[in-house]
Each structure stands twice: as structure tokens, then as C-alpha cells.
Design a protein around this motif. Sequence first.
Motif, PDB file in Angstrom:
ATOM      1  N   ASP A 227      41.467  51.353  43.813  1.00  0.00           N
ATOM      2  CA  ASP A 227      42.476  50.400  43.366  1.00  0.00           C
ATOM      3  C   ASP A 227      43.611  51.116  42.646  1.00  0.00           C
ATOM      4  O   ASP A 227      43.387  51.992  41.808  1.00  0.00           O
ATOM      5  CB  ASP A 227      41.866  49.362  42.426  1.00  0.00           C
ATOM      6  CG  ASP A 227      40.793  48.520  43.116  1.00  0.00           C
ATOM      7  OD1 ASP A 227      41.052  48.061  44.244  1.00  0.00           O
ATOM      8  OD2 ASP A 227      39.711  48.346  42.542  1.00  0.00           O
ATOM      9  N   CYS A 228      44.823  50.711  42.976  1.00  0.00           N
ATOM     10  CA  CYS A 228      46.008  51.138  42.245  1.00  0.00           C
ATOM     11  C   CYS A 228      46.471  49.934  41.422  1.00  0.00           C
ATOM     12  O   CYS A 228      46.983  48.954  41.967  1.00  0.00           O
ATOM     13  CB  CYS A 228      47.105  51.596  43.196  1.00  0.00           C
ATOM     14  SG  CYS A 228      48.592  52.190  42.364  1.00  0.00           S
ATOM     15  N   LEU A 229      46.258  49.986  40.131  1.00  0.00           N
ATOM     16  CA  LEU A 229      46.529  48.872  39.237  1.00  0.00           C
ATOM     17  C   LEU A 229      47.926  49.047  38.653  1.00  0.00           C
ATOM     18  O   LEU A 229      48.142  49.845  37.743  1.00  0.00           O
ATOM     19  CB  LEU A 229      45.469  48.812  38.134  1.00  0.00           C
ATOM     20  CG  LEU A 229      44.018  49.039  38.588  1.00  0.00           C
ATOM     21  CD1 LEU A 229      43.075  48.984  37.408  1.00  0.00           C
ATOM     22  CD2 LEU A 229      43.631  48.042  39.659  1.00  0.00           C
ATOM     23  N   GLU A 230      48.866  48.292  39.184  1.00  0.00           N
ATOM     24  CA  GLU A 230      50.265  48.499  38.826  1.00  0.00           C
ATOM     25  C   GLU A 230      50.682  47.653  37.625  1.00  0.00           C
ATOM     26  O   GLU A 230      50.324  46.476  37.519  1.00  0.00           O
ATOM     27  CB  GLU A 230      51.167  48.173  40.018  1.00  0.00           C
ATOM     28  CG  GLU A 230      50.997  49.104  41.201  1.00  0.00           C
ATOM     29  CD  GLU A 230      52.033  48.848  42.280  1.00  0.00           C
ATOM     30  OE1 GLU A 230      53.199  49.249  42.095  1.00  0.00           O
ATOM     31  OE2 GLU A 230      51.680  48.228  43.294  1.00  0.00           O
TER      32      GLU A 230
ATOM     33  N   LEU B 123      50.159  47.374  34.310  1.00  0.00           N
ATOM     34  CA  LEU B 123      49.281  46.694  33.367  1.00  0.00           C
ATOM     35  C   LEU B 123      49.907  46.748  31.974  1.00  0.00           C
ATOM     36  O   LEU B 123      50.317  47.823  31.510  1.00  0.00           O
ATOM     37  CB  LEU B 123      47.900  47.350  33.345  1.00  0.00           C
ATOM     38  CG  LEU B 123      47.111  47.349  34.656  1.00  0.00           C
ATOM     39  CD1 LEU B 123      45.770  48.042  34.459  1.00  0.00           C
ATOM     40  CD2 LEU B 123      46.908  45.934  35.166  1.00  0.00           C
TER      41      LEU B 123
ATOM     42  N   THR C 231      35.660  42.383  34.950  1.00  0.00           N
ATOM     43  CA  THR C 231      36.767  42.549  34.022  1.00  0.00           C
ATOM     44  C   THR C 231      36.641  43.922  33.377  1.00  0.00           C
ATOM     45  O   THR C 231      35.722  44.172  32.593  1.00  0.00           O
ATOM     46  CB  THR C 231      36.772  41.459  32.938  1.00  0.00           C
ATOM     47  OG1 THR C 231      36.853  40.169  33.560  1.00  0.00           O
ATOM     48  CG2 THR C 231      37.968  41.634  32.001  1.00  0.00           C
ATOM     49  N   TYR C 232      37.556  44.804  33.756  1.00  0.00           N
ATOM     50  CA  TYR C 232      37.579  46.151  33.190  1.00  0.00           C
ATOM     51  C   TYR C 232      38.452  46.160  31.934  1.00  0.00           C
ATOM     52  O   TYR C 232      39.527  45.560  31.903  1.00  0.00           O
ATOM     53  CB  TYR C 232      38.156  47.162  34.184  1.00  0.00           C
ATOM     54  CG  TYR C 232      37.369  47.311  35.460  1.00  0.00           C
ATOM     55  CD1 TYR C 232      36.211  48.075  35.506  1.00  0.00           C
ATOM     56  CD2 TYR C 232      37.804  46.718  36.637  1.00  0.00           C
ATOM     57  CE1 TYR C 232      35.498  48.227  36.687  1.00  0.00           C
ATOM     58  CE2 TYR C 232      37.102  46.867  37.824  1.00  0.00           C
ATOM     59  CZ  TYR C 232      35.950  47.621  37.832  1.00  0.00           C
ATOM     60  OH  TYR C 232      35.257  47.768  39.013  1.00  0.00           O
TER      61      TYR C 232
ATOM     62  N   THR D 175      44.188  47.576  27.600  1.00  0.00           N
ATOM     63  CA  THR D 175      44.613  46.724  28.692  1.00  0.00           C
ATOM     64  C   THR D 175      43.390  46.333  29.516  1.00  0.00           C
ATOM     65  O   THR D 175      42.351  46.998  29.451  1.00  0.00           O
ATOM     66  CB  THR D 175      45.662  47.410  29.578  1.00  0.00           C
ATOM     67  OG1 THR D 175      46.154  46.471  30.547  1.00  0.00           O
ATOM     68  CG2 THR D 175      45.066  48.603  30.299  1.00  0.00           C
TER      69      THR D 175
ATOM     70  N   PHE E 199      41.852  44.445  33.405  1.00  0.00           N
ATOM     71  CA  PHE E 199      42.115  44.153  34.813  1.00  0.00           C
ATOM     72  C   PHE E 199      40.930  43.395  35.383  1.00  0.00           C
ATOM     73  O   PHE E 199      39.776  43.730  35.095  1.00  0.00           O
ATOM     74  CB  PHE E 199      42.337  45.441  35.616  1.00  0.00           C
ATOM     75  CG  PHE E 199      42.475  45.214  37.088  1.00  0.00           C
ATOM     76  CD1 PHE E 199      43.635  44.676  37.619  1.00  0.00           C
ATOM     77  CD2 PHE E 199      41.435  45.531  37.957  1.00  0.00           C
ATOM     78  CE1 PHE E 199      43.770  44.462  38.978  1.00  0.00           C
ATOM     79  CE2 PHE E 199      41.554  45.322  39.317  1.00  0.00           C
ATOM     80  CZ  PHE E 199      42.722  44.787  39.827  1.00  0.00           C
ATOM     81  N   ASN E 200      41.206  42.352  36.175  1.00  0.00           N
ATOM     82  CA  ASN E 200      40.170  41.525  36.790  1.00  0.00           C
ATOM     83  C   ASN E 200      40.099  41.788  38.289  1.00  0.00           C
ATOM     84  O   ASN E 200      41.134  41.916  38.953  1.00  0.00           O
ATOM     85  CB  ASN E 200      40.437  40.037  36.544  1.00  0.00           C
ATOM     86  CG  ASN E 200      40.442  39.690  35.079  1.00  0.00           C
ATOM     87  OD1 ASN E 200      41.501  39.580  34.468  1.00  0.00           O
ATOM     88  ND2 ASN E 200      39.272  39.523  34.500  1.00  0.00           N
ATOM     89  N   LYS E 201      38.888  41.837  38.798  1.00  0.00           N
ATOM     90  CA  LYS E 201      38.665  42.055  40.225  1.00  0.00           C
ATOM     91  C   LYS E 201      37.486  41.208  40.677  1.00  0.00           C
ATOM     92  O   LYS E 201      36.495  41.088  39.946  1.00  0.00           O
ATOM     93  CB  LYS E 201      38.393  43.541  40.511  1.00  0.00           C
ATOM     94  CG  LYS E 201      38.194  43.869  41.994  1.00  0.00           C
ATOM     95  CD  LYS E 201      37.916  45.347  42.177  1.00  0.00           C
ATOM     96  CE  LYS E 201      37.727  45.701  43.645  1.00  0.00           C
ATOM     97  NZ  LYS E 201      38.969  45.501  44.421  1.00  0.00           N
TER      98      LYS E 201
ATOM     99  N   THR F 123      50.468  52.240  35.166  1.00  0.00           N
ATOM    100  CA  THR F 123      49.867  52.119  36.493  1.00  0.00           C
ATOM    101  C   THR F 123      48.673  53.061  36.545  1.00  0.00           C
ATOM    102  O   THR F 123      48.817  54.263  36.278  1.00  0.00           O
ATOM    103  CB  THR F 123      50.870  52.467  37.600  1.00  0.00           C
ATOM    104  OG1 THR F 123      51.973  51.552  37.534  1.00  0.00           O
ATOM    105  CG2 THR F 123      50.219  52.368  38.977  1.00  0.00           C
TER     106      THR F 123
END
Length: 276
Positions: free
Chosen positions: A29-32, A34, A82-83, A106, A108-110, A193
Motif C-alpha cells: 500500500d502507498c498511503l498518500e 496522511l 486500523t494502523y 497518524t 490508516f484504515n484498510k 506519504t
Amino acid sequence: MSELKQNGCFKEAVCIEAMRVFDSCSSQDCLEDLEISFSSQSDQARINCAKFIKCKCVEVINTTFQIDPVPFNKGFFTVDLTYTFKVDFEVYSDPSQNPCFVSGITTFNKKVILFGSDGNTKHFNSDEASQPVINGCCYTNLPRATVSVVDPICLDTKLINRCSPCSTCSCSSASDDADSASAQGCGKQVLVTIGMFAIVQLQRAVPILIPAYDYCVPQKECSTNTDSPCELFEKIKFPTSEFFPKSLESDEMPGAYCGNFSTEAKEENEAESNQS
């Protein structure tokens, strides 16, 4: 034990309880962009006064799970992950000065869908600390979700203004600027990111019959080391690979043929000299 290995037979079949992986998936995953949140006003004040920042380190400090059955698809479950990331920054209020260090958080949810099999039994054990938390009275036998992650990579960092720049915002005093910036709605926002690799699994505890060869009896005795520090140091192998890292094209160590060419190299050199 050696006789059993030579004969290729096992001693007996035993039943153990193990966590069987029913389904798994890998993600890149590229988490842009955040948004980073800072817990203290002093850290936010340093960000508000920053000319530029550098991301130094990213780590996953926590992961939470929410598992729910997929309607009309028996045995399948949605896993909501949820990271929570901790990000460390170097903050420069003046390029000529040393940076200060701040840390932010920060998330991130997946969501993924995996097969976790099904069961209608409740699983209890004496270890209360390992009892799963069941959400709802209808779901009494959910599989266990696990995730394995490597250290994330910080790919990009942005420092942007939340609003138009504040003419009265100065960096002479970070504590005073924090109050004035919040009162006037002036401040800066940090976006990162992050690149992340992870493997998600659904597991269940199941009884499995396996061949047992013998008990794992230690083959050596525990010894107390009474060597002097210098004697212990002399037993350590010289770390040649640390001084001569491997090249990209070959697994051989550079310098391995220093002053001593191989036979093939000699033949190639002789052929080239004959042609010339």
C-alpha cells in the motif's frame, strides 16, 4: 533420536492444537497524504514556525481489528484494520540552525475479505488473558486475525498552511506563538506519504494429528564462559563482509581475486593478448 532419523520412521502419532491459517493475503500500500496530529502545543508550535521538515522514521505502534461475517457468504469475513503510525521529524525553523525533533501520530484504515471457515462451537480456555473479545451475541466463534508488517517507508513529506499565512506569527517564542496561532486560526499542517508491506491472515485453533519422532532433548550442555574479554574477542570471526560489501552483479566478495586471478580469467587475458 539419530536412529529414528536414519530409519525415516516416527515414534507415534500425537494430537496437538495449533492455529491453522485458512486464508491470507499480502498488500503493498502507498498511503498518500496522511495527516499528522501532534499531542502537545509545543510540538505544533515548532511545526507552525518551521521553514521545512524532514521525515526521519516511521513505525507501526498499534493495529486494531474488527472482524464481521460476510452476509450470504458462509465462512468469509471482513477484517477492518486500523494502523497507527508514529512519525519522527526533524524541524528546521532556520536552515542555518540545528533542527529540533518532534513526533506525531497518524492512522490508516484498510478492509480485506478472507475465508476463515466456520464453526458453531464456543472455545474456552484457562488463560483468560487470551480470550477473544466477541462483538455481539450472534458471533460466538470468530476466527483470529493477525497482521505482519515490516518497517514502513516514508516516501514524501508536505508542510502546508491550513489557511492564509499569518503576518503576526513569529518564531521568537514557541509557547507564545502556539497560543496566538490557535487563537487566530494560523498554523501549518504536515502530510506524509507512507509505503507499507503487510500480510493479513485468518486463523483458527484446530486439533491436528502429526507424527512425533521423539522429545526435543538438548544435545549440548550449558557452559559458563570464563574467558577473558580479549580471549573472547579473538574467537569472533573477522567481519570481512562489512568492509567489502557485495556488488550488484555478483555474489562474490570484491577483492576475492586480489593478486590471484582465476583460471578462466587467465585464459581470457591470454586470448585477448594473442588476438592483439
